[in-house]
Design an enzyme around this catalytic site. Structure first.
Site, PDB file in Angstrom:
ATOM      1  N   PHE A 297     -19.296  70.466  54.275  1.00 10.78           N
ATOM      2  CA  PHE A 297     -19.629  71.527  53.125  1.00 10.78           C
ATOM      3  C   PHE A 297     -18.298  71.897  52.525  1.00 10.78           C
ATOM      4  O   PHE A 297     -18.035  71.458  51.580  1.00 10.78           O
ATOM      5  CB  PHE A 297     -20.707  72.770  53.689  1.00 10.78           C
ATOM      6  CG  PHE A 297     -20.600  73.797  52.933  1.00 10.78           C
ATOM      7  CD1 PHE A 297     -20.642  73.861  51.550  1.00 10.78           C
ATOM      8  CD2 PHE A 297     -20.657  75.150  53.414  1.00 10.78           C
ATOM      9  CE1 PHE A 297     -20.913  74.756  50.683  1.00 10.78           C
ATOM     10  CE2 PHE A 297     -20.799  76.113  52.665  1.00 10.78           C
ATOM     11  CZ  PHE A 297     -20.693  76.018  51.413  1.00 10.78           C
TER      12      PHE A 297
ATOM     13  N   ASP B  68     -13.252  62.964  60.130  1.00 13.45           N
ATOM     14  CA  ASP B  68     -14.534  63.358  60.348  1.00 13.45           C
ATOM     15  C   ASP B  68     -15.444  62.768  61.480  1.00 13.45           C
ATOM     16  O   ASP B  68     -15.257  61.624  61.105  1.00 13.45           O
ATOM     17  CB  ASP B  68     -15.293  63.881  59.204  1.00 13.45           C
ATOM     18  CG  ASP B  68     -16.341  64.943  59.271  1.00 13.45           C
ATOM     19  OD1 ASP B  68     -16.362  65.884  58.522  1.00 13.45           O
ATOM     20  OD2 ASP B  68     -17.255  64.917  60.237  1.00 13.45           O
TER      21      ASP B  68
ATOM     22  N   TYR C 226     -17.365  81.378  69.626  1.00 16.85           N
ATOM     23  CA  TYR C 226     -16.688  80.867  68.294  1.00 16.85           C
ATOM     24  C   TYR C 226     -15.600  81.792  67.805  1.00 16.85           C
ATOM     25  O   TYR C 226     -14.534  81.154  67.427  1.00 16.85           O
ATOM     26  CB  TYR C 226     -18.092  80.739  67.292  1.00 16.85           C
ATOM     27  CG  TYR C 226     -17.659  80.439  66.153  1.00 16.85           C
ATOM     28  CD1 TYR C 226     -17.348  78.953  65.735  1.00 16.85           C
ATOM     29  CD2 TYR C 226     -17.717  81.351  65.198  1.00 16.85           C
ATOM     30  CE1 TYR C 226     -17.296  78.876  64.212  1.00 16.85           C
ATOM     31  CE2 TYR C 226     -17.223  81.253  63.784  1.00 16.85           C
ATOM     32  CZ  TYR C 226     -17.228  79.786  63.361  1.00 16.85           C
ATOM     33  OH  TYR C 226     -16.540  79.417  62.092  1.00 16.85           O
TER      34      TYR C 226
ATOM     35  N   PHE D 107     -34.866  87.440  61.204  1.00 17.71           N
ATOM     36  CA  PHE D 107     -34.882  88.024  62.389  1.00 17.71           C
ATOM     37  C   PHE D 107     -34.221  89.598  62.378  1.00 17.71           C
ATOM     38  O   PHE D 107     -33.384  89.718  61.829  1.00 17.71           O
ATOM     39  CB  PHE D 107     -33.861  87.350  63.385  1.00 17.71           C
ATOM     40  CG  PHE D 107     -34.357  85.758  63.381  1.00 17.71           C
ATOM     41  CD1 PHE D 107     -35.256  85.392  64.656  1.00 17.71           C
ATOM     42  CD2 PHE D 107     -33.798  84.786  62.648  1.00 17.71           C
ATOM     43  CE1 PHE D 107     -35.677  84.070  64.347  1.00 17.71           C
ATOM     44  CE2 PHE D 107     -34.362  83.506  62.768  1.00 17.71           C
ATOM     45  CZ  PHE D 107     -35.265  83.270  63.655  1.00 17.71           C
TER      46      PHE D 107
HETATM   47  N1  NAD Z   1     -19.500  78.217  56.361  1.00 21.28           N
HETATM   48  C1  NAD Z   1     -19.184  79.310  56.578  1.00 21.28           C
HETATM   49  O1  NAD Z   1     -19.538  80.352  55.964  1.00 21.28           O
HETATM   50  C2  NAD Z   1     -17.831  79.469  57.372  1.00 21.28           C
HETATM   51  C3  NAD Z   1     -17.387  80.796  57.699  1.00 21.28           C
HETATM   52  C4  NAD Z   1     -16.269  80.949  58.317  1.00 21.28           C
HETATM   53  C5  NAD Z   1     -15.451  79.752  58.820  1.00 21.28           C
HETATM   54  N2  NAD Z   1     -16.029  78.420  58.634  1.00 21.28           N
HETATM   55  C6  NAD Z   1     -15.369  77.287  59.037  1.00 21.28           C
HETATM   56  O2  NAD Z   1     -14.965  76.396  57.921  1.00 21.28           O
HETATM   57  C7  NAD Z   1     -15.220  75.233  58.543  1.00 21.28           C
HETATM   58  C8  NAD Z   1     -15.929  74.184  57.786  1.00 21.28           C
HETATM   59  O3  NAD Z   1     -17.436  74.848  58.067  1.00 21.28           O
HETATM   60  P1  NAD Z   1     -18.593  74.310  57.196  1.00 21.28           P
HETATM   61  O4  NAD Z   1     -19.354  75.625  56.923  1.00 21.28           O
HETATM   62  O5  NAD Z   1     -18.045  73.397  55.952  1.00 21.28           O
HETATM   63  O6  NAD Z   1     -19.413  73.497  58.457  1.00 21.28           O
HETATM   64  P2  NAD Z   1     -19.667  72.014  58.425  1.00 21.28           P
HETATM   65  O7  NAD Z   1     -20.559  71.524  59.752  1.00 21.28           O
HETATM   66  O8  NAD Z   1     -20.430  71.482  57.271  1.00 21.28           O
HETATM   67  O9  NAD Z   1     -18.266  71.134  58.407  1.00 21.28           O
HETATM   68  C9  NAD Z   1     -17.702  70.996  59.580  1.00 21.28           C
HETATM   69  C10 NAD Z   1     -17.243  69.255  59.794  1.00 21.28           C
HETATM   70  O10 NAD Z   1     -16.428  69.164  60.905  1.00 21.28           O
HETATM   71  C11 NAD Z   1     -16.998  67.943  61.536  1.00 21.28           C
HETATM   72  N3  NAD Z   1     -16.855  67.952  62.910  1.00 21.28           N
HETATM   73  C12 NAD Z   1     -17.468  68.791  63.663  1.00 21.28           C
HETATM   74  N4  NAD Z   1     -16.836  68.335  64.884  1.00 21.28           N
HETATM   75  C13 NAD Z   1     -15.776  67.394  64.669  1.00 21.28           C
HETATM   76  C14 NAD Z   1     -14.994  66.810  65.828  1.00 21.28           C
HETATM   77  N5  NAD Z   1     -15.112  66.972  67.061  1.00 21.28           N
HETATM   78  N6  NAD Z   1     -14.159  65.893  65.151  1.00 21.28           N
HETATM   79  C15 NAD Z   1     -14.332  65.502  63.944  1.00 21.28           C
HETATM   80  N7  NAD Z   1     -15.065  66.282  63.052  1.00 21.28           N
HETATM   81  C16 NAD Z   1     -15.919  67.036  63.486  1.00 21.28           C
HETATM   82  C17 NAD Z   1     -18.375  67.914  61.028  1.00 21.28           C
HETATM   83  O11 NAD Z   1     -18.962  66.543  61.030  1.00 21.28           O
HETATM   84  C18 NAD Z   1     -18.306  68.430  59.744  1.00 21.28           C
HETATM   85  O12 NAD Z   1     -18.263  67.474  58.736  1.00 21.28           O
HETATM   86  C19 NAD Z   1     -15.263  75.258  60.071  1.00 21.28           C
HETATM   87  O13 NAD Z   1     -14.124  75.315  60.726  1.00 21.28           O
HETATM   88  C20 NAD Z   1     -15.952  76.623  60.187  1.00 21.28           C
HETATM   89  O14 NAD Z   1     -15.993  77.333  61.495  1.00 21.28           O
HETATM   90  C21 NAD Z   1     -17.076  78.502  57.827  1.00 21.28           C
END
Ligand code: NAD
Length: 310
Positions: free
Chosen positions: A11, A31, A142, A202
């Site tokens: 995302f 990825d 996490y 929830f």
């Molecule tokens: N969405 C939110 O509100 C939010 C808030 C705080 C922090 N984050 C952080 O932002 C980042 C992106 O989150 P997102 O919401 O886009 O989630 P997402 O799940 O869409 O993106 C994570 C991506 O990482 C890839 N991935 C997972 N494990 C992997 C691995 N071992 N090796 C290679 N690729 C891997 C997944 O395939 C995915 O494309 C993350 O680090 C998340 O912790 C997100």
């Protein structure tokens, strides 16, 4: 510049990749597609399907590409999953990140940009909104993992001179968010409402979060990249608290004219009651402030899911 975006099929990472390429940078995406999708990939990026836990692969990629910046978004990003399986969470979010950090050190990468969390790192807050000086008391594996990598980044800065930018995101929402996981309430509700399925809240729905639109998050990255400078930590948030009941009402109004009903279920153990972060530092240092109002961002998100489901 040559930039590695990990999680660039996910995302947030995919939107950042689009913006970096639009700014003229050369982007390699790493990825493993565990939650990311091929459709999210920018066709002008160089995609490598692989895992950040694969140390040999990481070494090969860094040796070949000689990145100037690593923008690290790959993660196991589900808080509840981290509670169920803290070891898996740590393997990805701590060891996987450390593999990248060591490769950055070995191949002299100038800056590490890290997607941290404002929601999970502060725990139950002492004051509202939390600024970056608020105590970090993560209440999930996490959050602990994100906190650990922040500490490692301070170590790599002080001992090896590696610069970093840490972004502590609030709850990011918008197009391409995965609606099938446990996290991402906007995507989950939107998808359910458009499919005429019952939404479930929830607890009493009075728990609050700070919702920041993806377009605003991307802008923060571009501003920070232009600015360069010292290693800093920024909340990327709106400073506005919205409870889940209000969020549901807004989405129901947009999708069904307010006709949808919601079901309440038992509160989830350990769920944070209130979370809201101040982005005053990002405004002061980067000149960044969120521009998209929640209602407008929700409309764009609904439009995206309408098209995706059509
Ligand atoms: N969405 C939110 O509100 C939010 C808030 C705080 C922090 N984050 C952080 O932002 C980042 C992106 O989150 P997102 O919401 O886009 O989630 P997402 O799940 O869409 O993106 C994570 C991506 O990482 C890839 N991935 C997972 N494990 C992997 C691995 N071992 N090796 C290679 N690729 C891997 C997944 O395939 C995915 O494309 C993350 O680090 C998340 O912790 C997100």
């Amino acid at each position: 510049m040559k930039i590695l975006v990990t999680g660039g099929a996910g995302f947030i990472g995919s939107h950042i990749t689009d913006a970096l390429i639009a700014e003229g940078h050369s982007v390699v995406v790493l990825d493993n597609l565990s939650s990311g999708r091929i459709e999210n990939l920018n066709p002008n990026s160089h995609f490598i399907q692989g895992d950040i836990r694969d140390i040999a692969l990481i070494d090969r990629i860094f040796k070949e590409h000689r990145f100037e910046i690593v923008n690290h978004h790959a993660a196991q990003m589900d808080v509840r999953k981290s509670v169920e399986d803290p070891i898996f969470d740590a393997e990805t979010n701590i060891i996987g990140s450390l593999n990248l950090l060591e490769a950055c050190r070995k191949y002299s990468v100038g800056r590490f940009v890290f997607a941290s969390t404002g929601g999970a790192i502060y725990g139950e807050q002492d004051y509202f909104p939390a600024d970056e000086n608020h105590a970090t008391r993560p209440e999930s594996p996490y959050g602990v993992a994100k906190c650990s990598i922040e500490l490692y980044l301070h170590y790599y800065l002080s001992v090896h001179g590696m610069q970093h930018t840490i972004f502590r995101y609030a709850n990011v929402y918008g197009p391409r968010q995965d609606p099938h996981g446990e996290a991402g309430v906007v995507a989950i509700f939107t998808n359910a409402l458009l499919a005429e399925r019952q939404c479930v809240i929830f607890g009493d729905g009075k728990q609050t979060r700070d919702y920041v639109y993806i377009g605003d998050v991307v802008r923060a990255h571009i501003e920070a990249l232009k600015k360069g400078g010292e290693s800093e930590t920024f909340n990327i948030s709106t400073g506005i608290e919205t409870d889940v009941n209000s969020l549901f009402s807004m989405l129901s109004k947009i999708t069904t004219g307010g006709k949808a009903t919601v079901q309440y279920a038992d509160a989830r153990k350990g769920e944070q009651k209130r979370s809201v972060c101040s982005a005053a530092k990002a405004e002061e240092v980067l000149g960044w402030r969120p521009a998209v109002k929640l209602e407008d961002g929700l409309r764009s998100t609904v439009e995206y899911f309408q098209k995706a489901l059509a």
